[in-house]
Design a protein around this motif. Structure first.
Motif, PDB file in Angstrom:
ATOM      1  N   ARG A  24       0.818  -1.215   0.000  1.00  0.00           N
ATOM      2  CA  ARG A  24       0.000   0.000   0.000  1.00  0.00           C
ATOM      3  C   ARG A  24       0.849   1.261   0.000  1.00  0.00           C
ATOM      4  O   ARG A  24       0.362   2.321   0.337  1.00  0.00           O
ATOM      5  N   ARG A  25       2.092   1.168  -0.357  1.00  0.00           N
ATOM      6  CA  ARG A  25       2.982   2.325  -0.324  1.00  0.00           C
ATOM      7  C   ARG A  25       3.656   2.516  -1.674  1.00  0.00           C
ATOM      8  O   ARG A  25       3.839   1.568  -2.420  1.00  0.00           O
ATOM      9  N   VAL A  26       4.051   3.747  -1.956  1.00  0.00           N
ATOM     10  CA  VAL A  26       4.780   4.055  -3.179  1.00  0.00           C
ATOM     11  C   VAL A  26       6.261   4.059  -2.826  1.00  0.00           C
ATOM     12  O   VAL A  26       6.698   4.782  -1.939  1.00  0.00           O
ATOM     13  N   TYR A  34       3.617   9.696  -8.959  1.00  0.00           N
ATOM     14  CA  TYR A  34       2.447   9.956  -8.132  1.00  0.00           C
ATOM     15  C   TYR A  34       2.571  11.334  -7.490  1.00  0.00           C
ATOM     16  O   TYR A  34       3.282  11.488  -6.512  1.00  0.00           O
ATOM     17  N   PRO A  35       1.899  12.336  -8.027  1.00  0.00           N
ATOM     18  CA  PRO A  35       2.012  13.679  -7.437  1.00  0.00           C
ATOM     19  C   PRO A  35       1.359  13.735  -6.063  1.00  0.00           C
ATOM     20  O   PRO A  35       0.507  12.911  -5.734  1.00  0.00           O
TER      21      PRO A  35
END
Length: 47
Positions: A24-26, A34-35
């Motif tokens: 669930r993380r970038v 992902y801005p």
């Protein structure tokens, strides 16, 4: 009749070893794709 279940807000799950669950993380290399979210500006209530 079907019951509707809401998405539960709350802390992100941890793996068994105590580290964060990466699903669930970038990751930092993909962060430019992902801005950041726009800040929420509350509207004044009508009176």
């Amino acid at each position: 009749m079907e019951t509707i279940q809401a998405i539960k807000p709350g802390p992100k799950p941890k793996k068994e070893d105590g580290s964060d669950d990466r699903r669930r993380r970038v990751d930092p290399p993909n962060q430019p794709k992902y801005p950041d979210l726009k800040p929420h500006v509350p509207k004044p209530k009508d009176k």
